[in-house]
Design an enzyme around this catalytic site. Structure first.
Site, PDB file in Angstrom:
ATOM      1  N   ASP A 129       0.811  -1.225   0.000  1.00  0.00           N
ATOM      2  CA  ASP A 129       0.000   0.000   0.000  1.00  0.00           C
ATOM      3  C   ASP A 129       0.845   1.277   0.000  1.00  0.00           C
ATOM      4  O   ASP A 129       0.343   2.345  -0.329  1.00  0.00           O
ATOM      5  CB  ASP A 129      -0.917   0.020   1.231  1.00  0.00           C
ATOM      6  CG  ASP A 129      -1.899  -1.148   1.258  1.00  0.00           C
ATOM      7  OD1 ASP A 129      -2.156  -1.720   0.184  1.00  0.00           O
ATOM      8  OD2 ASP A 129      -2.398  -1.476   2.344  1.00  0.00           O
ATOM      9  N   GLY A 172      -5.271  -1.468  -1.977  1.00  0.00           N
ATOM     10  CA  GLY A 172      -4.750  -0.255  -1.322  1.00  0.00           C
ATOM     11  C   GLY A 172      -5.728   0.159  -0.251  1.00  0.00           C
ATOM     12  O   GLY A 172      -6.589   0.997  -0.470  1.00  0.00           O
ATOM     13  N   GLU A 223      -9.759  -0.142  -4.416  1.00  0.00           N
ATOM     14  CA  GLU A 223     -10.789  -0.904  -3.688  1.00  0.00           C
ATOM     15  C   GLU A 223     -11.396  -0.110  -2.534  1.00  0.00           C
ATOM     16  O   GLU A 223     -12.494  -0.386  -2.088  1.00  0.00           O
ATOM     17  CB  GLU A 223     -10.172  -2.183  -3.116  1.00  0.00           C
ATOM     18  CG  GLU A 223      -9.086  -1.884  -2.077  1.00  0.00           C
ATOM     19  CD  GLU A 223      -8.520  -3.100  -1.360  1.00  0.00           C
ATOM     20  OE1 GLU A 223      -9.021  -4.196  -1.545  1.00  0.00           O
ATOM     21  OE2 GLU A 223      -7.546  -2.911  -0.600  1.00  0.00           O
ATOM     22  N   HIS A 272      -5.157 -10.172  -4.971  1.00  0.00           N
ATOM     23  CA  HIS A 272      -3.899 -10.672  -4.400  1.00  0.00           C
ATOM     24  C   HIS A 272      -2.842 -10.998  -5.442  1.00  0.00           C
ATOM     25  O   HIS A 272      -1.697 -11.262  -5.065  1.00  0.00           O
ATOM     26  CB  HIS A 272      -4.189 -11.892  -3.523  1.00  0.00           C
ATOM     27  CG  HIS A 272      -4.994 -11.533  -2.307  1.00  0.00           C
ATOM     28  ND1 HIS A 272      -6.355 -11.474  -2.329  1.00  0.00           N
ATOM     29  CD2 HIS A 272      -4.611 -11.163  -1.061  1.00  0.00           C
ATOM     30  CE1 HIS A 272      -6.799 -11.107  -1.138  1.00  0.00           C
ATOM     31  NE2 HIS A 272      -5.764 -10.906  -0.347  1.00  0.00           N
TER      32      HIS A 272
HETATM   33  O1  F6P Z   1      -2.496  -4.041   3.349  1.00  0.00           O
HETATM   34  C1  F6P Z   1      -2.196  -4.769   2.207  1.00  0.00           C
HETATM   35  C2  F6P Z   1      -3.456  -5.257   1.540  1.00  0.00           C
HETATM   36  O2  F6P Z   1      -3.105  -5.973   0.370  1.00  0.00           O
HETATM   37  C3  F6P Z   1      -4.496  -4.190   1.221  1.00  0.00           C
HETATM   38  O3  F6P Z   1      -4.203  -3.476   0.054  1.00  0.00           O
HETATM   39  C4  F6P Z   1      -5.760  -5.021   1.147  1.00  0.00           C
HETATM   40  O4  F6P Z   1      -6.920  -4.261   1.403  1.00  0.00           O
HETATM   41  C5  F6P Z   1      -5.541  -6.040   2.229  1.00  0.00           C
HETATM   42  O5  F6P Z   1      -4.149  -6.157   2.399  1.00  0.00           O
HETATM   43  C6  F6P Z   1      -6.137  -7.400   1.913  1.00  0.00           C
HETATM   44  O6  F6P Z   1      -5.947  -8.224   2.999  1.00  0.00           O
HETATM   45  P1  F6P Z   1      -6.134  -9.790   3.016  1.00  0.00           P
HETATM   46  O7  F6P Z   1      -4.953 -10.406   2.340  1.00  0.00           O
HETATM   47  O8  F6P Z   1      -6.214 -10.133   4.445  1.00  0.00           O
HETATM   48  O9  F6P Z   1      -7.404 -10.091   2.235  1.00  0.00           O
END
Ligand code: F6P
Length: 345
Positions: A129, A172, A223, A272
């Protein structure tokens, strides 16, 4: 007897964590330390789950994605006796110092453990982020944005072929850095970030105008954007953050664009995918530099600090300062976005 260093990686994984651990272990070994890696972030320290990390264990980690130590969003302060267990386990495993690699949450725990328990901890910043204010860049961001730009360019090809409006939703959580860099670097027709609320009508107008000129359009959306009529309530993690995965900002934007303009729209969410795969050159070098510096700081007994990139120099800042406030996209970046858009944002 050799001094012993514990290392953990917490929060969302990102490219660069393995090179950072590698840098830390290799430098620590040169300074006469032995290293142990905790499994799955703070969970590993709370539960005393660790593995030995010798130079030969990490020497090939320079290009490995994710975190080979594992990660979790465990918050020891949310577990019964969690901080005390961290303290006991550090002592039980004979560790003299700890390097915690993470974003605002992981480093927030490190700051508290240092402040309230005098924990011998050094922080290393990571997050795709890029929203930590005390460092100019965090490793993970360059790779994530590079992947997103590649995705945007691929979407443009389909948009051009089918005369569609394409919406790319990128991650983000609280900040629009990934969307901003992706929008700028892919020449998007509209970039929507949480720092600058926009109406759906404004996005639709820009899409219409781009479509008139070239018969396709690209919108990049973070997002974390709040759209009109959106539902902000989502389940929370142990750090109290919204889990954004079900909000579907990109898809809702695509449907709204279609409704407002009559232009066929499609959305792609890369999620991801931005966090996996080998780190870019920039992230490998930054991760190596901060990992090495963290080992040096532990050796110098300079605890309660985080390694930071300032300009092109590696410096230290206090963990308090590092976790005090998030870095969000400011006015000069919004101005840059405006400077390179045909329609006014
Ligand atoms: O903080 C990093 C991040 O990839 C964010 O951009 C996203 O909102 C969040 O983690 C997603 O988290 P998780 O992997 O727990 O779904």
């Amino acid at each position: 007897m050799a001094k012993r260093l514990g290392i953990l990686t917490g929060g969302g994984d990102c490219p660069g964590l393995n090179p950072a651990v590698r840098g830390c272990v290799l430098q620590a070994a040169r300074l006469g330390w032995e290293c142990a890696g905790f499994l799955d972030g703070w969970k590993g320290l709370v539960e005393a789950q660790s593995i030995a990390l010798r130079p030969e264990d990490v020497e090939d980690w320079i290009n490995k994605g994710g975190t080979l130590l594992g990660s979790s969003r465990t918050n020891p302060f949310k577990r019964e006796g969690g901080p005390e267990l961290c303290r006991q386990n550090l002592r039980k495993l004979g560790l003299d110092a700890l390097v915690a690699m993470g974003g605002e949450d992981t480093l927030g725990v490190a700051a508290r453990l240092y402040r309230e328990f005098g924990f011998p901890v050094v922080g290393v910043p990571k997050t795709m982020d890029n929203d930590l204010s005390a460092t100019d860049f965090t490793f993970g961001f360059d790779t994530a944005a590079t992947i997103a730009v590649d995705a945007a360019e691929r979407l443009k090809d389909t948009g051009r072929s089918h005369h569609r409006a394409m919406v790319l939703e990128v991650m983000g959580r609280h900040a629009g850095w990934v969307a901003l860099y992706t929008g700028l670097a892919s020449g998007a027709d509209f970039t929507v970030i949480p720092e600058k609320p926009v109406s759906i009508k404004a996005v639709a107008r820009a899409v219409e105008s781009a479509h008139r000129r070239k018969k396709h359009a690209l919108v990049v959306a973070s997002e974390a954007v709040e759209l009109e009529g959106g539902d902000a309530s989502q389940p929370l993690d142990e750090f109290g953050h919204n889990l954004l995965k079900q909000r579907g900002v990109g898809e809702r934007l695509a449907r709204a664009i279609e409704k407002e303009t009559g232009i066929e729209a499609r959305c792609a969410v890369i999620g991801h995918i931005q966090r996996g795969g080998p780190p870019t050159l920039f992230d490998r070098i930054l991760a190596t530099r901060v990992g090495v510096r963290a080992a040096q700081l532990a050796d110098e007994k300079r605890f309660g600090v985080m390694v930071a990139l300032k300009g092109n120099r590696i410096e230290e800042v206090s963990l308090e300062e590092a976790t005090g406030k998030l870095k969000t996209v400011g006015a000069e970046w919004l101005e840059l976005l405006r400077s390179v858009s045909i329609d006014s944002h």
